[in-house]
Design a protein around this motif. Structure first.
Motif, PDB file in Angstrom:
ATOM      1  N   THR A 140       0.841  -1.199   0.000  1.00 14.64           N
ATOM      2  CA  THR A 140       0.000   0.000   0.000  1.00 14.64           C
ATOM      3  C   THR A 140       0.870   1.240   0.000  1.00 14.64           C
ATOM      4  OG1 THR A 140      -1.778  -1.131   1.196  1.00 14.64           O
ATOM      5  CG2 THR A 140      -1.798   1.264   1.201  1.00 14.64           C
ATOM      6  N   LEU A 141       0.645   2.133  -0.970  1.00 23.37           N
ATOM      7  CA  LEU A 141       1.355   3.398  -1.056  1.00 23.37           C
ATOM      8  C   LEU A 141       0.409   4.521  -0.626  1.00 23.37           C
ATOM      9  CD1 LEU A 141       3.047   2.935  -4.564  1.00 23.37           C
ATOM     10  CD2 LEU A 141       3.828   2.122  -2.335  1.00 23.37           C
ATOM     11  N   SER A 142       0.927   5.435   0.187  1.00 25.95           N
ATOM     12  CA  SER A 142       0.109   6.543   0.696  1.00 25.95           C
ATOM     13  C   SER A 142       0.763   7.869   0.353  1.00 25.95           C
ATOM     14  CB  SER A 142      -0.074   6.437   2.215  1.00 25.95           C
ATOM     15  OG  SER A 142      -0.687   5.208   2.555  1.00 25.95           O
ATOM     16  N   CYS A 143      -0.072   8.878   0.110  1.00 28.50           N
ATOM     17  CA  CYS A 143       0.421  10.211  -0.245  1.00 28.50           C
ATOM     18  C   CYS A 143      -0.445  11.257   0.437  1.00 28.50           C
ATOM     19  CB  CYS A 143       0.363  10.388  -1.769  1.00 28.50           C
ATOM     20  SG  CYS A 143       0.996  11.969  -2.365  1.00 28.50           S
ATOM     21  N   SER A 144       0.181  12.290   0.983  1.00 28.53           N
ATOM     22  CA  SER A 144      -0.568  13.371   1.623  1.00 28.53           C
ATOM     23  C   SER A 144       0.175  14.677   1.450  1.00 28.53           C
ATOM     24  CB  SER A 144      -0.786  13.086   3.117  1.00 28.53           C
ATOM     25  OG  SER A 144       0.450  13.013   3.795  1.00 28.53           O
ATOM     26  N   PHE A 170      -2.806   3.999  -2.944  1.00 24.61           N
ATOM     27  CA  PHE A 170      -2.601   3.157  -4.115  1.00 24.61           C
ATOM     28  C   PHE A 170      -2.149   1.790  -3.604  1.00 24.61           C
ATOM     29  CE2 PHE A 170       0.566   2.192  -7.751  1.00 24.61           C
ATOM     30  CZ  PHE A 170      -0.337   1.307  -8.328  1.00 24.61           C
ATOM     31  N   THR A 171      -2.936   0.749  -3.890  1.00 24.66           N
ATOM     32  CA  THR A 171      -2.646  -0.598  -3.383  1.00 24.66           C
ATOM     33  C   THR A 171      -2.300  -1.537  -4.533  1.00 24.66           C
ATOM     34  OG1 THR A 171      -4.159  -0.283  -1.517  1.00 24.66           O
ATOM     35  CG2 THR A 171      -3.535  -2.539  -2.048  1.00 24.66           C
ATOM     36  N   ILE A 172      -1.173  -2.232  -4.378  1.00 23.89           N
ATOM     37  CA  ILE A 172      -0.764  -3.280  -5.317  1.00 23.89           C
ATOM     38  C   ILE A 172      -1.004  -4.606  -4.602  1.00 23.89           C
ATOM     39  CG2 ILE A 172       1.124  -4.214  -6.709  1.00 23.89           C
ATOM     40  CD1 ILE A 172       2.418  -1.451  -6.599  1.00 23.89           C
TER      41      ILE A 172
END
Length: 326
Positions: A140-144, A170-172
């Motif tokens: 899981t990729l997170s952005c803020s 964004f989840t792979i």
């Protein structure tokens, strides 16, 4: 209007909504009254951007003239009729109101909201799990990003134009070797755009652990081998030392015997006893068992005040004695 009050002063209750004046014969004073509801103006009146100059003004009809105080939220901010921000920042975003006060009362204005708008700040990106990433696992990729208005988020894969996902997350679900690339998150609103990059490596943690384990095993093996060889060498040296005599000590002993000189002097307890001295030098030459061994010494004797020196030597080959006198 207060009726039937003829005194020069009035000391009854004063209502903020009322006005008061006095009259003498045909003359009437100006009315005095508490501040009316203050009005607030904001300049500029449109969107407020970061670093803009912003002015808040407060006014109220009052006699005597009112004094003004500005509040941010519920905290006193400044005691002025105008509140000026020469370079407004995002931290100034809040609700403001003013208070008008004189000797007859006080009134507060309506709230005015200052909303400072700005483009996205540098996005913060993270990956979960944060440890090693193995094939087949879910990532899981997170952005803020801090932005006003709120930013929209889009995920891209390096060297690809089409987006991989939209939104902060964004989840792979099935991570594979083809996912070993750089991903970057774009945060964008009406005031600007910023992006940050995140690198994903397939099995990086597992490879690192395996390599570290192999190196450790090799080092331990070499260390163990070195210790074993050292112990064997020490044991071999100890055994050899126990079997052979110490040649160096024997040679030193022979040399001491070859170079030995001795002397003895005996003092008589009375004058009638003989006084004699033995001075000897022992020399041993050993080239073979058949060679002669020679011992030479000098005998000194005294008898009735007469001294006699005698030289004696021994030939071991013939087992004979020789003597010489002076």
């Amino acid at each position: 209007m207060i009726q039937e009050e003829t005194s020069a002063s009035y000391g009854q209750d004063v209502h903020a909504a009322d006005s008061y004046s006095c009259a003498y014969q045909s003359y009437r004073s100006a009315a005095v009254y508490a501040p009316r509801l203050p009005s607030v103006s904001l300049s500029p009146s449109g969107d407020i951007m970061k670093n803009d100059s912003v002015t808040l003004s407060c006014s109220s009809d009052a006699n005597p003239a009112a004094k003004y105080t500005w509040y941010k939220g519920e905290q006193l901010f400044i005691e002025k009729q105008q509140l000026v921000f020469s370079s407004i920042q995002s931290s100034h975003s809040d609700q403001y109101y003013c208070e008008a006060e004189n000797e007859l009362g006080r009134r507060t204005s309506q709230y005015v909201f200052i909303n400072v708008k700005y483009g996205p700040k540098l996005p913060s990106v993270s990956v979960s799990p944060s440890a090693e990433i193995e094939e087949g696992s879910s990532v899981t990729l997170s952005c803020s990003s801090d932005a006003n208005p709120a930013a929209n988020y889009t995920w891209y894969k390096e060297d690809e134009d089409s987006p991989k996902a939209s939104g902060q997350i964004f989840t792979i679900t099935d991570f594979r070797s083809e996912h070993h690339r750089n991903y970057y998150c774009v945060a964008q609103n009406s005031r600007g755009r910023r992006d940050s990059t995140l690198q994903l490596t397939v099995g990086a943690g597992a490879w690192t652990s395996a390599a570290t384990g192999s190196i450790t095993a090799v080092l331990l093996a070499f260390t163990f081998l070195a210790v074993v060889l050292w112990i064997r060498r020490r044991k071999s040296i100890t055994q050899q030392s126990a079997k052979r005599p110490d040649t160096r000590e024997q040679l030193n002993l022979d040399q001491v015997q070859d170079d030995l000189h001795y002397s003895s002097i005996r003092f008589p307890q009375n004058q009638e006893e003989a006084l004699y001295s033995n001075v000897g030098a022992a020399q041993t030459r050993r080239q073979s068992e058949d060679e002669e061994v020679e011992v030479v010494y000098t005998d000194v004797q005294t008898n009735s005040g007469r001294m006699l020196l005698t030289c004696r030597f021994l030939l071991c080959r013939g087992r004979s004695w020789g003597a010489a006198s002076w």
